[in-house]
Write an enzyme that holds these catalytic residues in place. Sequence first.
Site, PDB file in Angstrom:
ATOM      1  N   ASP B  31       0.792  -1.251   0.000  1.00  0.00           N
ATOM      2  CA  ASP B  31       0.000   0.000   0.000  1.00  0.00           C
ATOM      3  C   ASP B  31       0.821   1.295   0.000  1.00  0.00           C
ATOM      4  O   ASP B  31       0.443   2.272   0.663  1.00  0.00           O
ATOM      5  CB  ASP B  31      -0.955   0.016   1.201  1.00  0.00           C
ATOM      6  CG  ASP B  31      -2.012  -1.081   1.124  1.00  0.00           C
ATOM      7  OD1 ASP B  31      -2.004  -1.851   0.153  1.00  0.00           O
ATOM      8  OD2 ASP B  31      -2.837  -1.158   2.053  1.00  0.00           O
ATOM      9  N   GLU B  79      -4.561  -0.896  -1.700  1.00  0.00           N
ATOM     10  CA  GLU B  79      -5.887  -0.948  -1.092  1.00  0.00           C
ATOM     11  C   GLU B  79      -6.802  -0.041  -1.901  1.00  0.00           C
ATOM     12  O   GLU B  79      -6.442   1.088  -2.230  1.00  0.00           O
ATOM     13  CB  GLU B  79      -5.866  -0.483   0.374  1.00  0.00           C
ATOM     14  CG  GLU B  79      -7.247  -0.564   1.038  1.00  0.00           C
ATOM     15  CD  GLU B  79      -7.208  -0.362   2.555  1.00  0.00           C
ATOM     16  OE1 GLU B  79      -6.105  -0.410   3.129  1.00  0.00           O
ATOM     17  OE2 GLU B  79      -8.287  -0.161   3.142  1.00  0.00           O
ATOM     18  N   LYS B 137      -6.517  -5.049  -3.211  1.00  0.00           N
ATOM     19  CA  LYS B 137      -7.181  -5.605  -2.026  1.00  0.00           C
ATOM     20  C   LYS B 137      -8.224  -4.633  -1.469  1.00  0.00           C
ATOM     21  O   LYS B 137      -7.971  -3.449  -1.350  1.00  0.00           O
ATOM     22  CB  LYS B 137      -6.131  -5.943  -0.956  1.00  0.00           C
ATOM     23  CG  LYS B 137      -5.361  -4.767  -0.394  1.00  0.00           C
ATOM     24  CD  LYS B 137      -4.112  -5.265   0.299  1.00  0.00           C
ATOM     25  CE  LYS B 137      -3.686  -4.603   1.575  1.00  0.00           C
ATOM     26  NZ  LYS B 137      -4.205  -3.360   2.023  1.00  0.00           N
ATOM     27  N   LYS B 140      -7.789  -4.911   4.824  1.00  0.00           N
ATOM     28  CA  LYS B 140      -6.480  -4.621   5.420  1.00  0.00           C
ATOM     29  C   LYS B 140      -5.490  -5.728   5.075  1.00  0.00           C
ATOM     30  O   LYS B 140      -4.344  -5.471   4.725  1.00  0.00           O
ATOM     31  CB  LYS B 140      -6.604  -4.492   6.937  1.00  0.00           C
ATOM     32  CG  LYS B 140      -7.652  -3.488   7.410  1.00  0.00           C
ATOM     33  CD  LYS B 140      -7.407  -2.128   6.835  1.00  0.00           C
ATOM     34  CE  LYS B 140      -8.459  -1.140   7.331  1.00  0.00           C
ATOM     35  NZ  LYS B 140      -8.475   0.075   6.475  1.00  0.00           N
ATOM     36  N   THR B 166       0.377   0.493   6.600  1.00  0.00           N
ATOM     37  CA  THR B 166       1.045   0.919   7.812  1.00  0.00           C
ATOM     38  C   THR B 166       1.271  -0.305   8.701  1.00  0.00           C
ATOM     39  O   THR B 166       0.542  -1.277   8.634  1.00  0.00           O
ATOM     40  CB  THR B 166       0.211   1.957   8.600  1.00  0.00           C
ATOM     41  OG1 THR B 166      -1.102   1.444   8.832  1.00  0.00           O
ATOM     42  CG2 THR B 166       0.090   3.241   7.825  1.00  0.00           C
ATOM     43  N   ASP B 168       0.881  -1.011  11.833  1.00  0.00           N
ATOM     44  CA  ASP B 168      -0.130  -1.476  12.792  1.00  0.00           C
ATOM     45  C   ASP B 168      -1.392  -1.968  12.096  1.00  0.00           C
ATOM     46  O   ASP B 168      -2.212  -2.640  12.706  1.00  0.00           O
ATOM     47  CB  ASP B 168      -0.475  -0.372  13.801  1.00  0.00           C
ATOM     48  CG  ASP B 168      -0.838   0.948  13.143  1.00  0.00           C
ATOM     49  OD1 ASP B 168      -0.620   1.091  11.923  1.00  0.00           O
ATOM     50  OD2 ASP B 168      -1.334   1.846  13.842  1.00  0.00           O
ATOM     51  N   CYS B 170      -2.419  -2.638   7.820  1.00  0.00           N
ATOM     52  CA  CYS B 170      -2.364  -3.620   6.733  1.00  0.00           C
ATOM     53  C   CYS B 170      -1.144  -4.529   6.810  1.00  0.00           C
ATOM     54  O   CYS B 170      -1.217  -5.699   6.424  1.00  0.00           O
ATOM     55  CB  CYS B 170      -2.395  -2.896   5.389  1.00  0.00           C
ATOM     56  SG  CYS B 170      -3.941  -1.984   5.146  1.00  0.00           S
TER      57      CYS B 170
END
Lengths: 213, 237
Positions: B31, B79, B137, B140, B166, B168, B170
């Site tokens: 992403d 994403e 996608k 996440k 990121t 935390d 994806c």
Amino acid sequence: MAEHDMKTFGSIAANPYSWPFDGVWSAQDTALLLLGFQNGMIAELSATAELEAAASLLDAAKSAGIAVVVARRGVDGAQDPLAARRRLLGDRVPDRHSPEWQISDRLALPEDTILVDLGGDNAFIRTGLEDELLRRGVRNLIVAGLPTEGMVHATQRAANDMGFECIAVADACKGTSDPRHTAQLRITTFGNGLFGAVAATADILAALKTSQE
Amino acid sequence: MTTPENEVATGGFWPLGGPVSKTEIALIIIDMQVDFCAPGGWVDQLGEDVSNTRSVIEPIRDALDAAREAGITVIHTREGHKPDLSDLHANKQWRTRVHGLGIGDMGKTGRILVQGEPGWQIIPELQPVEGELIIDKPGKSSFHRTELADELEKRGITRLVVTGVTSDCCVQSTLRDGFEYGIECVLLEDCTAAVETPNHEATIEILKSFGGRWGGVSDRAAFKAMLDGAHGEKADG
């Protein structure tokens, strides 16, 4: 259709938003997920308080007619490459049907409990759980379990990607450390609830009472 | 560099060790899109700080150069949602709209996270080249409702080196699901970031503390050293 199936509940004062996002939930479209409340993990994490909280959620769910999902992690011989891999890395994954693997007797599961067996952490992978929940018309998930950064978060992440509206019950979950528990729940609520909302057991029980008349 | 303690905890670069063939390894870049990490993209328009997500562009470029040089498979993810938003869940859209500009809304870089829009594109610095796999996608996790698991199986890839943003969100979802699909995953700590540093640090701490339960944590220097040690001829393109 049973009378309790038609009840709707008041929204739950949760962090970071009032749950569910559209304010509407009922026994019919909600499931309670109890993840990893197995004897071995409860002892390892000293999670008796969290087990009591889960038991009170379970009692409330049963009287409201909310579906109950229980997930158990264990090794079943060669069929569990994930669990076998975890054991190689030092994780004590219990053998299926061992005392450590059993769900705690403290949880009096209803006969129609949806039981999910897994070797990893994500209760949706290769278990058919998503289809089963959709078949029952479930959209909302109340999530409790052990450990917070393991089965709980892995499962809630996946549920969120599937579009389920999730709420984690903070005091019915325990991590392998308090900072990890807190951090994982903070990540859950980041960005206006990237993976759903977080509340306490008392908040869930209070909302369920709003419909009991 | 990988610390000696980490070496013991993860058994070297891969949690379960080697040896490994280059044909089994892929680098995945998650992403790195205009909306997440370019000036004027969605996150920037929300008034959030993109300096963290931008700080990993050069390190990822370095890892990407090494992967291309070694001839391993390179995978980029984006994403995004279909223009009719039929693959966008109501709660996901609601959460983003609370910020004032939600997924599907018109922003300065086109409709936010909608396929084909300028903001949805991969940033110029990390443009895919011909032969590299691009995974679109809607969620996440890079494995959720995508062909990634099938593509990995088809290509005989069993090991995934994970980078992007990121950490935390994806990145963590992809690493966790990679484990669930039986793929050995290693996150390059210096090639991933989050918008908020405490969430990034907590993610890394959790992943490290389990010694590779879901995947290992390493860095690009160790990645390059691992590629030098991996056996097999360079894969074609």
